[in-house]
Design a protein around this motif. Structure first.
Motif, PDB file in Angstrom:
ATOM      1  N   PHE A 115       0.829  -1.206   0.000  1.00  0.00           N
ATOM      2  CA  PHE A 115       0.000   0.000   0.000  1.00  0.00           C
ATOM      3  C   PHE A 115       0.862   1.255   0.000  1.00  0.00           C
ATOM      4  CE2 PHE A 115      -3.548  -2.634   0.433  1.00  0.00           C
ATOM      5  CZ  PHE A 115      -4.704  -1.880   0.387  1.00  0.00           C
ATOM      6  N   PHE A 116       0.274   2.310  -0.561  1.00  0.00           N
ATOM      7  CA  PHE A 116       0.884   3.628  -0.507  1.00  0.00           C
ATOM      8  C   PHE A 116       0.379   4.350   0.745  1.00  0.00           C
ATOM      9  CE2 PHE A 116       0.968   2.374  -4.910  1.00  0.00           C
ATOM     10  CZ  PHE A 116       2.213   2.799  -5.355  1.00  0.00           C
ATOM     11  N   ILE A 117       1.126   5.342   1.178  1.00  0.00           N
ATOM     12  CA  ILE A 117       0.778   6.157   2.340  1.00  0.00           C
ATOM     13  C   ILE A 117       0.540   7.587   1.865  1.00  0.00           C
ATOM     14  CG2 ILE A 117       1.543   7.038   4.576  1.00  0.00           C
ATOM     15  CD1 ILE A 117       1.021   3.994   4.541  1.00  0.00           C
ATOM     16  N   GLY A 118      -0.661   8.118   2.155  1.00  0.00           N
ATOM     17  CA  GLY A 118      -1.005   9.478   1.749  1.00  0.00           C
ATOM     18  C   GLY A 118      -0.495  10.504   2.746  1.00  0.00           C
ATOM     19  N   VAL A 119       0.322  11.426   2.272  1.00  0.00           N
ATOM     20  CA  VAL A 119       0.900  12.485   3.114  1.00  0.00           C
ATOM     21  C   VAL A 119       0.337  13.823   2.653  1.00  0.00           C
ATOM     22  CG1 VAL A 119       3.016  13.664   3.811  1.00  0.00           C
ATOM     23  CG2 VAL A 119       3.006  11.165   3.530  1.00  0.00           C
ATOM     24  N   GLY A 120      -0.270  14.535   3.599  1.00  0.00           N
ATOM     25  CA  GLY A 120      -0.902  15.813   3.281  1.00  0.00           C
ATOM     26  C   GLY A 120      -0.408  16.948   4.142  1.00  0.00           C
TER      27      GLY A 120
END
Length: 258
Positions: free
Chosen positions: A170-175
């Motif tokens: 999985f990818f990790i969403g960074v905001g």
């Protein structure tokens, strides 16, 4: 170009100036964007926007806090829309134990149902998970989500938990939270997982980065997130943009020249 992996441009916060904001994408270095549905009303809105703007795509799904009206028949209606070429994911789906607006058992039921819908459609998933790390991980493991693929959006857990999701591909969403002074956990995640598992997002109109914290967010503020990640990782901003763009294209299975 910066790839916006998670926005909500169907939100009423953009009712007066959406066209103006989107027209500024090129000068701010923003390329593609994915607009994310969250409730039944937003399904049609996100599809319409994705067809109106050639650089925009969409994800269709029901947020855990909005799953009360869901029925098998309504899920079938959503399933029928997933073949649209502008749809690149199922989402946002998952678990939210912070607001707890819906019974947890109901949240888990519709999370699992939408995971399997994504599998059948051959689409990745956009996962919302808040104060539900263990249940989210368990359900993903039980449903062999490594075969589905996706992103844990607006990541809020520890580096150790991030590594568990990364193990599943999985990818990790960074905001924008990564720019906050008190965002110790997310900064550790941004530094500690491979750059090839990081994608950039705003979750606009929510979670604007510093120096706009507390104001309406938009993709135009993505450069602030880029700068924060670059500083944390000791990388050039241009490299962060290039690497995360490729990651987002892999996540959503889009060719580089679209």
């Amino acid at each position: 170009m910066i790839f916006e992996t998670h926005a909500h441009y169907n939100d009423e916060a953009f009712s007066d100036d959406l066209a103006d904001i989107l027209s500024q994408f090129p000068e701010k270095g923003i390329g593609k964007a994915v607009n994310i549905a969250s409730d039944l009303k937003s399904i049609g809105q996100c599809l319409e926007l994705a067809h109106r703007y050639p650089f925009m795509y969409c994800a269709l799904g029901i947020h855990p806090s909005d799953c009360a009206p869901l029925t098998d028949a309504l899920l079938e209606e959503i399933r029928g829309k997933l073949a649209d070429p502008r749809v690149v994911a199922v989402g946002e789906i998952g678990l939210d134990y912070y607001w707890d607006t819906e019974a947890r058992e109901k949240q888990r039921h519709w999370f699992e149902a939408q995971l399997e819908m994504a599998r059948e459609a051959g689409l990745p998933v956009v996962i919302h998970s808040r104060e539900a790390a263990q249940d989210t991980l368990r359900i993903l493991q039980e449903h062999r989500a490594q075969e589905i693929g996706g992103v844990i959006h607006c990541f809020s857990y520890t580096l150790e938990m991030a590594r568990e999701f990364v193990k599943m591909g999985f990818f990790i969403g960074v905001g924008g939270v990564v720019t906050f002074k008190n965002a110790k956990k997310l900064k550790e995640v941004a530094a500690g997982i491979p750059i090839d598992n990081i994608v950039l997002e705003t979750d606009c109109p929510y979670l604007a980065p510093v120096p706009f914290r507390g104001k309406r967010n938009s993709s135009l503020y993505l450069p602030y997130i880029v700068e924060a990640v670059a500083e944390i990782r000791g990388m050039a901003a241009e490299e962060v943009i290039a690497r995360t763009e490729k990651n987002a294209e892999r996540l959503y299975r889009l060719p580089h020249d679209v």
